[in-house]
Design a protein around this motif. Structure first.
Motif, PDB file in Angstrom:
ATOM      1  N   UNK A  13      -2.844  -5.254  -3.998  1.00 22.64           N
ATOM      2  CA  UNK A  13      -2.386  -6.511  -4.581  1.00 22.64           C
ATOM      3  C   UNK A  13      -2.571  -6.467  -6.088  1.00 22.64           C
ATOM      4  N   UNK A  14      -1.570  -6.937  -6.813  1.00 24.16           N
ATOM      5  CA  UNK A  14      -1.619  -6.935  -8.257  1.00 24.16           C
ATOM      6  C   UNK A  14      -2.338  -8.155  -8.806  1.00 24.16           C
ATOM      7  N   UNK A  15      -2.419  -8.270 -10.136  1.00 27.17           N
ATOM      8  CA  UNK A  15      -3.121  -9.405 -10.756  1.00 27.17           C
ATOM      9  C   UNK A  15      -2.560 -10.770 -10.375  1.00 27.17           C
ATOM     10  N   UNK A  16      -1.299 -10.826  -9.957  1.00 27.92           N
ATOM     11  CA  UNK A  16      -0.715 -12.103  -9.545  1.00 27.92           C
ATOM     12  C   UNK A  16      -0.891 -12.370  -8.054  1.00 27.92           C
ATOM     13  N   UNK A  17      -1.604 -11.509  -7.360  1.00 21.78           N
ATOM     14  CA  UNK A  17      -1.849 -11.700  -5.933  1.00 21.78           C
ATOM     15  C   UNK A  17      -0.749 -11.162  -5.038  1.00 21.78           C
ATOM     16  N   UNK A  18       0.314 -10.639  -5.623  1.00 18.26           N
ATOM     17  CA  UNK A  18       1.419 -10.095  -4.835  1.00 18.26           C
ATOM     18  C   UNK A  18       1.265  -8.577  -4.666  1.00 18.26           C
ATOM     19  N   UNK A  19       1.855  -8.006  -3.611  1.00 11.91           N
ATOM     20  CA  UNK A  19       1.764  -6.554  -3.435  1.00 11.91           C
ATOM     21  C   UNK A  19       2.337  -5.814  -4.637  1.00 11.91           C
ATOM     22  N   UNK A  20       1.593  -4.855  -5.143  1.00 10.76           N
ATOM     23  CA  UNK A  20       2.024  -4.055  -6.282  1.00 10.76           C
ATOM     24  C   UNK A  20       2.934  -2.941  -5.793  1.00 10.76           C
ATOM     25  N   UNK A  21       4.054  -2.725  -6.499  1.00 10.03           N
ATOM     26  CA  UNK A  21       5.035  -1.745  -6.027  1.00 10.03           C
ATOM     27  C   UNK A  21       5.402  -0.702  -7.074  1.00 10.03           C
ATOM     28  N   UNK A  22       4.789  -0.728  -8.251  1.00  5.71           N
ATOM     29  CA  UNK A  22       5.176   0.194  -9.329  1.00  5.71           C
ATOM     30  C   UNK A  22       3.989   1.098  -9.671  1.00  5.71           C
ATOM     31  N   UNK A  23       4.180   2.388  -9.499  1.00 12.41           N
ATOM     32  CA  UNK A  23       3.111   3.362  -9.679  1.00 12.41           C
ATOM     33  C   UNK A  23       3.587   4.541 -10.507  1.00 12.41           C
ATOM     34  N   UNK A  24       2.709   5.073 -11.357  1.00 18.55           N
ATOM     35  CA  UNK A  24       2.984   6.302 -12.085  1.00 18.55           C
ATOM     36  C   UNK A  24       2.597   7.486 -11.207  1.00 18.55           C
ATOM     37  N   UNK A  25       3.489   8.439 -11.096  1.00 19.29           N
ATOM     38  CA  UNK A  25       3.221   9.606 -10.248  1.00 19.29           C
ATOM     39  C   UNK A  25       2.201  10.509 -10.920  1.00 19.29           C
ATOM     40  N   UNK A  26       1.223  10.947 -10.166  1.00 21.14           N
ATOM     41  CA  UNK A  26       0.204  11.865 -10.668  1.00 21.14           C
ATOM     42  C   UNK A  26      -0.031  12.933  -9.607  1.00 21.14           C
TER      43      UNK A  26
END
Length: 329
Positions: free
Chosen positions: A98-111
């Motif tokens: 969950x992101x800072x707004x409480x919603x599921x986070x969907x954006x990630x940097x590939x590592x």
């Protein structure tokens, strides 16, 4: 007396203290936490989380907390399953960040070729797994997992949220696998591990006072393995977990496949620093002939080790007798 421990529905209450059930995050939002510099995740040059190839590992004046100890950090929360999971059955393990707004986070940097690395280990440091879930459009991660034994497991989500200036981080949460289980004793410290006919030997000592060089040499049938294959962009990945609280350290080796100077074995070299003295379990992932294997070691850092507390000395007056003629423990 049977020393096996029974884990069942009662364990779900324990998990609720570490991770939110799906859907709850929208109602309550992320768990508050003070902003802190990144200390976990792939690519971070920091003690206690990911240590990049060639990182000096110099201990900062104000030591950061090791990675994986918090379920929520910098506004991000790991929402892991709250219900007990089945033992010995292939399960679609699902969770969300969950992101800072409480919603599921969907954006990630590939590592290291993945958007998120999931590390799983039972609380007694057995049952290690390193897997890579798939992200659904609704922000739910899923991956097939089999928990071979019952017990309480720690899951670590190692990732870098896109656009976050804090960089990568590692969140950790407990999940319960239902059934009877026998806690396993930590294996004795050793410099040699065997897995599927391979022998891996550890040279060097992990330290809490500064960066130290570790080399893990791979052989099979007494012959050095000199044709290791890249796995996630490296010839090896090393995870360390501290006994007691499972503080998390993830290190990648020096050099890279195809750089013209890094040999494909038998030695895989790392530089790392432990967050403190204590007992650690090391897990080396390496790939050969198309198969990824994990060699496991126990090491002791410094003089301090996790041990049984000394017995409490009796007082001069006897303790009152418990009800039903039994003594309290």
């Amino acid at each position: 007396m049977n020393t096996a421990v029974k884990v069942g529905a009662f364990g779900a209450g324990i998990v609720l203290a570490f991770g939110a059930a799906f859907g709850v995050g929208h109602a309550v939002g992320p768990i508050d936490s003070d902003p802190a510099p990144a200390h976990g995740g792939h690519g971070a040059d920091a003690r206690g989380g990911e240590q990049a190839p060639g990182a000096t590992g110099v201990k900062p004046a104000a030591a950061e907390a090791p990675g994986g100890l918090q379920v929520s950090e910098r506004g991000y929360t790991l929402a892991a399953p709250a219900e007990p999971l089945p033992v010995g059955t292939r399960t679609d393990f699902r969770f969300r960040v969950l992101g800072p707004d409480g919603r599921p986070w969907t954006r990630y940097d590939r590592a290291h070729e993945q958007d998120l690395h999931l590390i799983v280990a039972r609380r007694d440091l057995s049952g290690f797994q390193h897997v890579h879930p798939t992200l659904g459009p609704d922000g739910t991660w899923s991956v097939p997992l089999t928990f071979a034994t019952a017990g309480t497991y720690r899951v670590f989500a190692d990732f870098a949220p896109t656009g976050d200036p804090g960089g990568p981080l590692t969140l950790g949460a407990d999940v319960v696998v239902a059934g009877s289980y026998q806690p396993a004793a930590l294996p004795a410290p050793t410099r040699t591990a065997t897995v599927d006919g391979y022998t891996v030997t550890l040279a060097g000592d992990l330290s809490a006072t500064g960066s130290s060089a570790l080399t893990l040499n791979v052989s099979r049938d007494g012959r050095p393995v000199t044709d290791l294959q890249p796995y996630l962009g490296a010839y090896g990945h090393l995870v360390a977990l501290r006994q007691g609280d499972l503080a998390y350290l993830h290190v990648h080796p020096q050099g890279a496949p195809g750089d013209g100077k890094t040999p494909a074995g038998p030695g895989i070299g790392f530089h790392a620093q432990a967050p403190s003295a204590g007992n650690y379990r090391l897990y080396l992932d390496f790939r050969h002939e198309g198969t990824v294997r994990t060699a496991e070691f126990t090491v002791t850092v410094g003089a301090a080790t996790v041990a049984q507390a000394p017995p409490i000395a009796p007082t001069s007056s006897p303790a009152p007798e418990a009800e039903h003629g039994e003594h309290a423990h």
